[in-house]
Design an enzyme around this catalytic site. Structure first.
Site, PDB file in Angstrom:
ATOM      1  N   ALA A  51       0.827  -1.222   0.000  1.00 30.17           N
ATOM      2  CA  ALA A  51       0.000   0.000   0.000  1.00 30.17           C
ATOM      3  C   ALA A  51       0.853   1.260   0.000  1.00 30.17           C
ATOM      4  O   ALA A  51       0.372   2.338  -0.329  1.00 30.17           O
ATOM      5  CB  ALA A  51      -0.914  -0.002   1.220  1.00 30.17           C
ATOM      6  N   ARG A  67     -16.451  -8.058  24.558  1.00 35.07           N
ATOM      7  CA  ARG A  67     -16.012  -9.055  23.567  1.00 35.07           C
ATOM      8  C   ARG A  67     -15.097  -8.393  22.530  1.00 35.07           C
ATOM      9  O   ARG A  67     -14.071  -8.937  22.147  1.00 35.07           O
ATOM     10  CB  ARG A  67     -17.229  -9.678  22.875  1.00 35.07           C
ATOM     11  CG  ARG A  67     -16.945 -11.023  22.228  1.00 35.07           C
ATOM     12  CD  ARG A  67     -18.166 -11.537  21.491  1.00 35.07           C
ATOM     13  NE  ARG A  67     -18.700 -10.485  20.615  1.00 35.07           N
ATOM     14  CZ  ARG A  67     -18.359 -10.318  19.350  1.00 35.07           C
ATOM     15  NH1 ARG A  67     -17.527 -11.134  18.793  1.00 35.07           N
ATOM     16  NH2 ARG A  67     -18.849  -9.330  18.642  1.00 35.07           N
ATOM     17  N   LYS A 123     -24.130  -6.357   1.100  1.00 39.82           N
ATOM     18  CA  LYS A 123     -24.742  -6.498  -0.244  1.00 39.82           C
ATOM     19  C   LYS A 123     -26.183  -6.020  -0.269  1.00 39.82           C
ATOM     20  O   LYS A 123     -26.640  -5.432  -1.239  1.00 39.82           O
ATOM     21  CB  LYS A 123     -24.655  -7.958  -0.711  1.00 39.82           C
ATOM     22  CG  LYS A 123     -25.329  -8.933   0.212  1.00 39.82           C
ATOM     23  CD  LYS A 123     -24.458 -10.072   0.653  1.00 39.82           C
ATOM     24  CE  LYS A 123     -23.477  -9.693   1.703  1.00 39.82           C
ATOM     25  NZ  LYS A 123     -22.600 -10.689   2.214  1.00 39.82           N
ATOM     26  N   ILE A 154     -13.660 -14.000  -3.180  1.00 47.07           N
ATOM     27  CA  ILE A 154     -13.358 -13.997  -4.621  1.00 47.07           C
ATOM     28  C   ILE A 154     -13.326 -12.551  -5.118  1.00 47.07           C
ATOM     29  O   ILE A 154     -14.305 -11.833  -4.914  1.00 47.07           O
ATOM     30  CB  ILE A 154     -14.434 -14.777  -5.422  1.00 47.07           C
ATOM     31  CG1 ILE A 154     -14.591 -16.208  -4.895  1.00 47.07           C
ATOM     32  CG2 ILE A 154     -14.096 -14.776  -6.909  1.00 47.07           C
ATOM     33  CD1 ILE A 154     -15.735 -16.978  -5.570  1.00 47.07           C
ATOM     34  N   ASP A 219     -30.284 -13.273  -0.688  1.00 47.46           N
ATOM     35  CA  ASP A 219     -28.859 -12.925  -0.602  1.00 47.46           C
ATOM     36  C   ASP A 219     -28.202 -13.020  -1.994  1.00 47.46           C
ATOM     37  O   ASP A 219     -27.484 -12.105  -2.421  1.00 47.46           O
ATOM     38  CB  ASP A 219     -28.182 -13.882   0.393  1.00 47.46           C
ATOM     39  CG  ASP A 219     -26.687 -13.678   0.484  1.00 47.46           C
ATOM     40  OD1 ASP A 219     -26.257 -12.669   1.064  1.00 47.46           O
ATOM     41  OD2 ASP A 219     -25.944 -14.534  -0.046  1.00 47.46           O
ATOM     42  N   LYS A 223     -26.543 -10.010  -4.542  1.00 50.62           N
ATOM     43  CA  LYS A 223     -25.199 -10.079  -5.140  1.00 50.62           C
ATOM     44  C   LYS A 223     -25.261  -9.993  -6.661  1.00 50.62           C
ATOM     45  O   LYS A 223     -24.442  -9.311  -7.284  1.00 50.62           O
ATOM     46  CB  LYS A 223     -24.511 -11.372  -4.686  1.00 50.62           C
ATOM     47  CG  LYS A 223     -24.210 -11.383  -3.180  1.00 50.62           C
ATOM     48  CD  LYS A 223     -23.818 -12.772  -2.712  1.00 50.62           C
ATOM     49  CE  LYS A 223     -23.544 -12.812  -1.218  1.00 50.62           C
ATOM     50  NZ  LYS A 223     -23.456 -14.185  -0.681  1.00 50.62           N
TER      51      LYS A 223
HETATM   52  N1  HSE Z   1     -24.899 -16.192   3.836  1.00 45.75           N
HETATM   53  C1  HSE Z   1     -24.065 -16.076   2.690  1.00 45.75           C
HETATM   54  C2  HSE Z   1     -23.799 -17.454   2.114  1.00 45.75           C
HETATM   55  C3  HSE Z   1     -22.747 -15.408   2.945  1.00 45.75           C
HETATM   56  O1  HSE Z   1     -24.319 -18.443   2.594  1.00 45.75           O
HETATM   57  O2  HSE Z   1     -23.070 -17.514   1.132  1.00 45.75           O
HETATM   58  C4  HSE Z   1     -22.884 -13.942   3.106  1.00 45.75           C
HETATM   59  O3  HSE Z   1     -23.495 -13.364   2.008  1.00 45.75           O
END
Ligand code: HSE
Length: 454
Positions: A51, A67, A123, A154, A219, A223
């Site tokens: 960097a 924690r 996301k 990735i 999810d 993405k």
């Molecule tokens: N819960 C997601 C998965 C990971 O099972 O790939 C985070 O987006």
């Protein structure tokens, strides 16, 4: 053979010593946050060499202060109030790891307003509110980096936005949810139905107690929405995505697909067509010989088809502490390298210059073009197949293959499996409605989309 050694560069060494490390504030130190702390600490020398400047976590906000303290030790300020991080003038970059669209959205907008660069793995936030967030960041001249938001470790955002920038992207198809890929792999391996495997996945910690976002495809929808925007230069618009999960998938269909040379995967697909852009998530039959069909367990993989490069495949861990931290830290390094660049000459958030985004429509699911797997439970008698094929032919749907389960002695019904060639989804919906009301069709027809990915 000659060897060469880097010569000492006193000017560079002085420069580095003079430059204060970039100061990072973490909002939330759960799995990804603690992974980020560990990776930054463990690899700090290499990261500084790359960097050109150190990167330090200077402050952490988490509701569980004790924690958080146990993770970062002494010497780093730990607070319960995220706004104290945003208000701290010493902080250069805010890393948002809270998740969701509620408080996370407010904090990201406040961090941008305070002139902080932002790194986020969120996301959901970007797929739904990305347009507003990127506009605010542009107005303020700050960077919002989000490599960790898609496929965890990735570097698919980097690949799409920079590595493939020469290409006209044609389509993207990805296994971008590890939980569902784990469940589908288990269903295939063990011949079990969805509900049984889900329970086991929860017991093993692969699926969350409330797995809705994963198993309903939401999810993955977030993405693929982000990838679609970057690939085609359109705004993020999750509300236009067609999203189906894996909850209705039955072991029988996985078995029949296998017999026909296919695997069933939950794919996020986005494709450029003359009429608009397809944006969809659903269980999909994929030829078993494709590399992506062989991605098993919780792993992720994304196939990108570019006009110049052809087909490329990106594979790796899509979740987990250090794989996701790998992406978060890469963003921290990017910001450290680029924050002094004129904002107009940085890589644009969505790859295309903001005034070059197009309003190409996202096509409704009825206009999507794909092939189909159909399973019909039918009376085993003369003329049944012919009536079904007539209904398909009348809607211009061409059959690719037919498989009929051998009936047991005296059995009056059977399973009829039909693979079709590509068709417009609206035509298939009409054909399904017509077939379903035939008295010889004895149960709800199962239809699953199929993609050859060639
Ligand atoms: N819960 C997601 C998965 C990971 O099972 O790939 C985070 O987006």
């Amino acid at each position: 053979m000659s060897t060469s050694r880097a010569q000492p560069n006193p000017a560079a060494e002085r420069r580095e010593a003079d430059v204060k490390p970039m100061q990072v504030g973490l909002l939330g130190i759960g799995t990804v946050g603690s992974g980020t702390f560990k990776v930054l600490t463990r690899n700090q020398t290499e990261i500084r060499r790359r960097a050109g400047r150190g990167i330090e976590i200077a402050m952490v906000a988490d509701l569980d202060v004790a924690r958080a303290r146990s993770i970062v030790g002494e010497g780093i300020e730990v607070v319960s109030d995220a706004r104290a991080v945003i208000a701290n003038p010493a902080i250069d970059i805010v890393v948002e790891l809270i998740g969701g669209y509620g408080i996370a959205r407010q904090l990201v907008m406040e961090a941008i307003a305070a002139g902080k660069h932002v790194v986020t793995a969120n996301k959901a936030l970007l797929a739904v509110h990305g347009t507003e967030i990127f506009a605010a960041a542009r107005a303020k001249g700050v960077i919002v980096a989000f490599e960790a938001a898609v496929a965890g470790g990735i570097p698919i955002i980097k690949a799409l936005r920079e590595g493939l920038t020469a290409n006209r992207i044609e389509w993207i198809a990805g296994i971008i949810n590890g939980t569902t890929n784990f469940i589908l792999s288990e269903m295939r391996d063990k011949g079990l139905d969805f509900a049984v495997v889900l329970k086991e996945a929860q017991r093993l910690g692969y699926a969350e107690a409330d797995p809705t976002f994963d198993i309903e495809g939401i999810d993955a929808g977030h993405k693929v929405t982000i990838m679609s925007a970057i690939a085609f230069g359109v705004p993020v618009q999750f509300d236009k995505a067609h999203v189906e999960g894996i909850t209705k998938l039955q072991a029988a269909d996985i078995r029949y697909a296998e017999q026909l040379g296919y695997r069933i995967k939950l794919l996020g697909i986005t494709r450029r067509r003359d009429e608009g852009i397809e944006l969809r998530v659903h269980p999909t039959l994929v030829p078993a010989k494709r590399l992506i069909a062989n991605v098993e367990g919780a792993m992720n993989a994304v196939v990108v088809q570019g006009d110049a490069v052809g087909t490329t495949l990106y594979y790796g861990k899509g979740a987990g502490a250090e794989p996701t931290a790998s992406a978060v830290v890469a963003d921290l390094v990017d910001i450290t390298r680029l924050h002094t660049a004129d904002p107009d000459h940085r890589v644009p958030h969505l790859a295309f210059q903001p005034d070059e985004l197009h309003d190409t429509p996202i096509l409704p699911i009825e206009q999507v073009v794909t092939s189909f797997y159909l399973r019909l439970q039918v009376a085993d008698q003369a003329g049944v197949l012919s009536r079904i094929t007539t209904i398909l032919a009348e809607r211009d749907i061409s059959i690719d293959a037919v498989l009929q389960r051998e009936s047991a002695e005296g059995e009056k019904q059977t399973d009829l499996i039909i693979l079709t060639h590509d068709t417009v989804e609206g035509h298939m919906r009409a054909a399904l409605a017509a077939m379903q009301v035939l008295p010889t069709v004895l149960a709800p027809i199962v239809s699953i989309r199929k993609e050859e990915l060639n």
